[in-house]
Design an enzyme around this catalytic site. Structure first.
Site, PDB file in Angstrom:
ATOM      1  N   ARG A   1       4.714  -6.182 -15.291  1.00 26.71           N
ATOM      2  CA  ARG A   1       4.460  -4.785 -15.646  1.00 26.71           C
ATOM      3  C   ARG A   1       4.928  -3.817 -14.550  1.00 26.71           C
ATOM      4  O   ARG A   1       4.569  -3.956 -13.391  1.00 26.71           O
ATOM      5  CB  ARG A   1       2.977  -4.574 -15.952  1.00 26.71           C
ATOM      6  CG  ARG A   1       2.623  -5.069 -17.344  1.00 26.71           C
ATOM      7  CD  ARG A   1       1.163  -4.973 -17.609  1.00 26.71           C
ATOM      8  NE  ARG A   1       0.408  -5.983 -16.884  1.00 26.71           N
ATOM      9  CZ  ARG A   1      -0.913  -6.108 -16.939  1.00 26.71           C
ATOM     10  NH1 ARG A   1      -1.621  -5.277 -17.669  1.00 26.71           N
ATOM     11  NH2 ARG A   1      -1.524  -7.057 -16.263  1.00 26.71           N
TER      12      ARG A   1
ATOM     13  N   CYS B   1      -1.597  -1.431 -12.185  1.00 25.04           N
ATOM     14  CA  CYS B   1      -2.628  -0.489 -11.725  1.00 25.04           C
ATOM     15  C   CYS B   1      -2.084   0.809 -11.144  1.00 25.04           C
ATOM     16  O   CYS B   1      -2.398   1.886 -11.654  1.00 25.04           O
ATOM     17  CB  CYS B   1      -3.510  -1.177 -10.696  1.00 25.04           C
ATOM     18  SG  CYS B   1      -4.240  -2.671 -11.363  1.00 25.04           S
TER      19      CYS B   1
ATOM     20  N   LYS C   1     -12.524   4.635  -7.179  1.00 28.76           N
ATOM     21  CA  LYS C   1     -11.504   3.672  -7.602  1.00 28.76           C
ATOM     22  C   LYS C   1     -10.138   4.347  -7.768  1.00 28.76           C
ATOM     23  O   LYS C   1      -9.131   3.895  -7.221  1.00 28.76           O
ATOM     24  CB  LYS C   1     -11.945   3.008  -8.905  1.00 28.76           C
ATOM     25  CG  LYS C   1     -10.901   2.150  -9.570  1.00 28.76           C
ATOM     26  CD  LYS C   1     -10.520   0.961  -8.716  1.00 28.76           C
ATOM     27  CE  LYS C   1      -9.226   0.343  -9.162  1.00 28.76           C
ATOM     28  NZ  LYS C   1      -9.285  -1.018  -9.559  1.00 28.76           N
TER      29      LYS C   1
HETATM   30  C1  UGA Z   1      -3.935  -2.846  -6.698  1.00 24.85           C
HETATM   31  C2  UGA Z   1      -4.920  -2.547  -5.551  1.00 24.85           C
HETATM   32  O1  UGA Z   1      -4.361  -2.999  -4.313  1.00 24.85           O
HETATM   33  C3  UGA Z   1      -6.253  -3.255  -5.797  1.00 24.85           C
HETATM   34  O2  UGA Z   1      -7.179  -2.870  -4.757  1.00 24.85           O
HETATM   35  C4  UGA Z   1      -6.810  -2.791  -7.145  1.00 24.85           C
HETATM   36  O3  UGA Z   1      -8.024  -3.457  -7.451  1.00 24.85           O
HETATM   37  C5  UGA Z   1      -5.792  -3.117  -8.222  1.00 24.85           C
HETATM   38  O4  UGA Z   1      -4.558  -2.444  -7.929  1.00 24.85           O
HETATM   39  C6  UGA Z   1      -6.370  -2.630  -9.531  1.00 24.85           C
HETATM   40  O5  UGA Z   1      -6.590  -1.435  -9.680  1.00 24.85           O
HETATM   41  O6  UGA Z   1      -6.749  -3.473 -10.371  1.00 24.85           O
HETATM   42  P1  UGA Z   1      -2.300  -4.868  -7.371  1.00 24.85           P
HETATM   43  O7  UGA Z   1      -1.755  -3.940  -8.407  1.00 24.85           O
HETATM   44  O8  UGA Z   1      -2.658  -6.260  -7.751  1.00 24.85           O
HETATM   45  O9  UGA Z   1      -3.637  -4.233  -6.699  1.00 24.85           O
HETATM   46  O10 UGA Z   1      -1.192  -5.003  -6.256  1.00 24.85           O
HETATM   47  P2  UGA Z   1      -0.976  -4.513  -4.743  1.00 24.85           P
HETATM   48  O11 UGA Z   1      -1.007  -5.696  -3.866  1.00 24.85           O
HETATM   49  O12 UGA Z   1      -1.827  -3.381  -4.402  1.00 24.85           O
HETATM   50  O13 UGA Z   1       0.544  -4.011  -4.837  1.00 24.85           O
HETATM   51  C7  UGA Z   1       0.913  -2.904  -5.669  1.00 24.85           C
HETATM   52  C8  UGA Z   1       2.361  -2.539  -5.431  1.00 24.85           C
HETATM   53  O14 UGA Z   1       2.539  -1.999  -4.129  1.00 24.85           O
HETATM   54  C9  UGA Z   1       3.334  -3.713  -5.523  1.00 24.85           C
HETATM   55  O15 UGA Z   1       4.490  -3.313  -6.202  1.00 24.85           O
HETATM   56  C10 UGA Z   1       3.631  -4.062  -4.070  1.00 24.85           C
HETATM   57  O16 UGA Z   1       4.864  -4.684  -3.890  1.00 24.85           O
HETATM   58  C11 UGA Z   1       3.601  -2.665  -3.455  1.00 24.85           C
HETATM   59  N1  UGA Z   1       3.348  -2.636  -1.998  1.00 24.85           N
HETATM   60  C12 UGA Z   1       2.142  -2.998  -1.499  1.00 24.85           C
HETATM   61  C13 UGA Z   1       4.353  -2.189  -1.146  1.00 24.85           C
HETATM   62  O17 UGA Z   1       5.466  -1.842  -1.583  1.00 24.85           O
HETATM   63  N2  UGA Z   1       4.100  -2.107   0.184  1.00 24.85           N
HETATM   64  C14 UGA Z   1       2.912  -2.465   0.711  1.00 24.85           C
HETATM   65  O18 UGA Z   1       2.753  -2.361   1.945  1.00 24.85           O
HETATM   66  C15 UGA Z   1       1.913  -2.919  -0.142  1.00 24.85           C
END
Ligand code: UGA
Length: 432
Positions: free
Chosen positions: A331, A263, A207
Site C-alpha cells: 500500500r 498509515c 495518534k
Molecule cells: C507507522 C507508525 O510508525 C506506527 O507508530 C503506527 O502505529 C502505524 O504507522 C499505524 O498508524 O498503524 P508503519 O506504517 O508500519 O508504522 O511504518 P513505519 O516504520 O513508520 O514507516 C512508514 C514509512 O516511513 C515507510 O515508507 C518507511 O520506509 C518510511 N521511513 C521511516 C523513512 O523513510 N525514514 C525513516 O527514517 C523511517
C-alpha cells in the site's frame, strides 16, 4: 481478563495475540469466515515476523480463540477492542468510519454487564463521542465506558512494539475504566512503558498527531537530502548531527523514497480533513503531503540522470518493492509510482522481493518477478535497492554478477560508496 478484539486485521490480530500471550483470555472476531477458519488452522493472513508462532502457542493453550459470532463474544468479554479498518473515503480525504459505526451498533445489542469499549483503530477526534451516542440509544450509560487506546505498532516490528512500547495512551474520563486498563497494561508498564491517561479526544488526536509528526520528520530529512545532493554533503552526517540533539532525536531521520504504507498517507490526509471540519488550517501537514507526493518524481529524475536520460530498453532491477522492509504490504509503496513510470518509458524491469510476486505489476509491460537476488540482477544496467531487508545488506555484488557490472542506486543508503566502488561498480545513494 476476558478480551474481545473485533477485526482480525493487522491491529486486532497482533494486539489480540500479544494480550493472550500476557495471560488474558482473548477472542478475535471477524465476519470473514474464511479468515477465521484459516486462523484456527494456524495460518496467518498477514506477513508479520514472529506472529505465527505466537498464534499457534496461544491457540493451543486455549488463551486465544477465533470466532465469527460478534454478539456472543461481546457478551462473554469484559473489554472490547474495536480494531476494524478506517480507510480513506472513496473520492475524499476523510476517514471512512462506516465499519466502526456498524460494529458499535452490533455491540449495543449485546451489552449484558459493564463493558469497556475501546477504539484501537485510528479514528478522528470525536469518534468516541459518536460511538457513545450509538451505544446509549439502547443501553444505560452506567453499563459501558467508551475509551480511546491508540496503537503505535509498526508493521514488521509489531510484536516488539507491542511488548516494549514507549507509551500506553488511555483516553478516558471514567475512573473505573482507567483503573481496569492500567491493570491490563501493567505487565508492559512494569517493563518501562510510560502510561498516560488523557481525555478521550486527546488520545484520538495523539495518534494522528504522532503519525503526522513522524511523516513530517521523514519529509523534512528527504528535502534536506535534496539539498545535500546539490552541495556535496552527506545527509547521513546531517541526520547524525541533528539527531544528537536530544530535542530532535535520531529516529525517523533516514532519507529515502517517499514514505508509504497503510498509515502515514491515510492519516495525514484524515487529520487535515478533521481540522477542516473545525475550521483550522494544518498548513505544515498539507505541505508534507505535497512534498511526499512529489518525492517519487525526484527519485525518478535521478534514475534518468544516472541512465543519461536513455531509459528505453535499459534493464532495471528493483530489490524490494514493498513500502518498507519486513512486510509484504504494497500500500502506497513508492515502487507503485516508479515501476509503472519506467515501464511506460520502455525500461525492462525485473524485481525481487523476499515476500514474493506482486499482483500490482502483472498488467505492466516488461515487468518480471524473479525468485532470487542472483537471477534478478543478471544482465541489469541499473540495480535499485528500494527497501532495507537484511537480505540486501551484505551482498557481494562481485560474486553475484556473471557478465557486465551494473550501476547501483541505493535508495536506503545501506552501503558505503567506497566499498561498492572498490568492487568496481558505479554507486549512487540518497542525499549524497
Ligand atoms: C507507522 C507508525 O510508525 C506506527 O507508530 C503506527 O502505529 C502505524 O504507522 C499505524 O498508524 O498503524 P508503519 O506504517 O508500519 O508504522 O511504518 P513505519 O516504520 O513508520 O514507516 C512508514 C514509512 O516511513 C515507510 O515508507 C518507511 O520506509 C518510511 N521511513 C521511516 C523513512 O523513510 N525514514 C525513516 O527514517 C523511517
Amino acid at each position: 481478563m476476558k478480551l474481545c478484539m473485533i477485526g482480525t486485521g493487522y491491529v486486532g490480530l497482533v494486539s489480540g495475540v500479544c494480550f493472550a500471550d500476557l495471560g488474558n483470555e482473548v477472542t478475535c472476531v471477524d465476519k470473514d469466515i474464511n479468515k477465521i477458519n484459516l486462523l484456527k488452522r494456524g495460518k496467518i493472513p498477514i506477513y508479520e515476523p514472529g506472529l505465527s508462532e505466537l498464534v499457534t502457542k496461544n491457540y493451543k493453550n486455549k488463551r486465544l480463540n477465533f470466532s465469527t459470532d460478534l454478539k456472543k463474544s461481546v457478551k462473554e468479554s469484559d473489554i472490547i477492542f474495536i480494531c476494524v479498518g478506517t480507510p480513506t473515503k472513496k473520492g475524499g480525504s476523510s476517514a471512512d468510519l462506516s465499519q466502526i459505526f456498524n460494529v458499535a451498533k452490533e455491540i449495543s445489542l449485546s451489552i449484558n454487564k459493564f463493558k469497556i469499549i475501546i477504539t484501537k483503530s485510528t479514528v478522528p477526534v470525536t469518534t468516541g463521542d459518536e460511538i457513545e451516542k450509538i451505544l446509549s440509544k439502547r443501553n444505560n450509560r452506567k453499563k459501558f465506558s467508551v475509551v480511546s487506546n491508540p496503537e503505535f505498532l509498526r508493521e514488521g516490528e509489531a510484536i516488539r512494539d507491542f511488548i516494549y512500547p514507549d507509551r500506553v495512551v488511555i483516553g478516558s474520563n471514567n475512573k473505573k475504566a482507567g483503573k481496569i486498563l492500567k491493570n491490563l497494561y501493567s505487565p508492559l508498564i512494569s517493563k518501562g512503558a510510560s502510561y498516560l491517561q488523557t481525555s478521550r479526544r486527546a488520545a484520538e488526536l495523539i495518534k494522528y498527531a504522532s503519525n503526522a509528526f513522524l511523516a513530517t520528520k521523514i519529509t523534512f530529512i528527504n528535502e534536506i537530502a535534496n539539498l545535500c545532493e546539490k552541495t556535496g554533503i552527506s545527509v547521513e552526517d546531517i541526520s547524525i548531527g541533528m539527531g544528537l540533539d536530544k530535542r530532535i532525536g535520531s529516529r525517523f531521520l533516514r532519507a529515502g523514497p517517499a514514505y508509504g504504507g497503510s498509515c502515514f498517507p491515510k492519516d495525514t490526509k484524515a487529520i487535515i480533513s478533521t481540522a477542516d471540519k473545525f475550521k483550522t488550517n494544518l498548513s505544515v501537514i498539507k505541505s508534507v503531503i505535497k512534498s511526499n507526493e512529489n518525492r517519487s518524481k525526484i527519485l525518478l529524475d535521478r534514475i534518468y540522470q544516472i541512465l543519461n536520460r536513455k531509459v528505453k530498453n535499459k534493464k532495471i532491477t528493483f530489490l524490494g518493492v514493498t513500502f518498507k522492509a519486513n512486510t509484504d504490504d504494497m500500500r502506497d509503496s513508492s515502487s507503485l509510482k516508479m515501476i509503472p513510470s519506467l515501464s511506460k518509458k520502455g525500461a525492462i524491469i525485473t524485481y525481487y522481493d523476499p515476500t514474493g510476486h506482486k499482483k500490482e505489476f502483472v498488467k505492466l509491460k516488461n515487468v518480471t518477478n524473479k525468485t532470487s537476488i542472483r537471477e534478478a540482477v543478471q544482465g541489469a544496467d541499473l540495480v535499485i535497492i528500494h527497501t532495507e531487508w537484511n537480505d540486501f545488506k551484505s551482498l557481494n555484488f562481485k560474486n553475484l554478477v556473471k557478465g557486465k557490472k551494473f550501476t547501483i542506486y541505493d535508495m536506503r543508503n545501506i552501503y558505503s560508496s567506497k566499498k561498492i566502488s572498490d568492487q568496481g561498480f558505479k554507486y549512487y545513494s540518497v542525499g549524497k
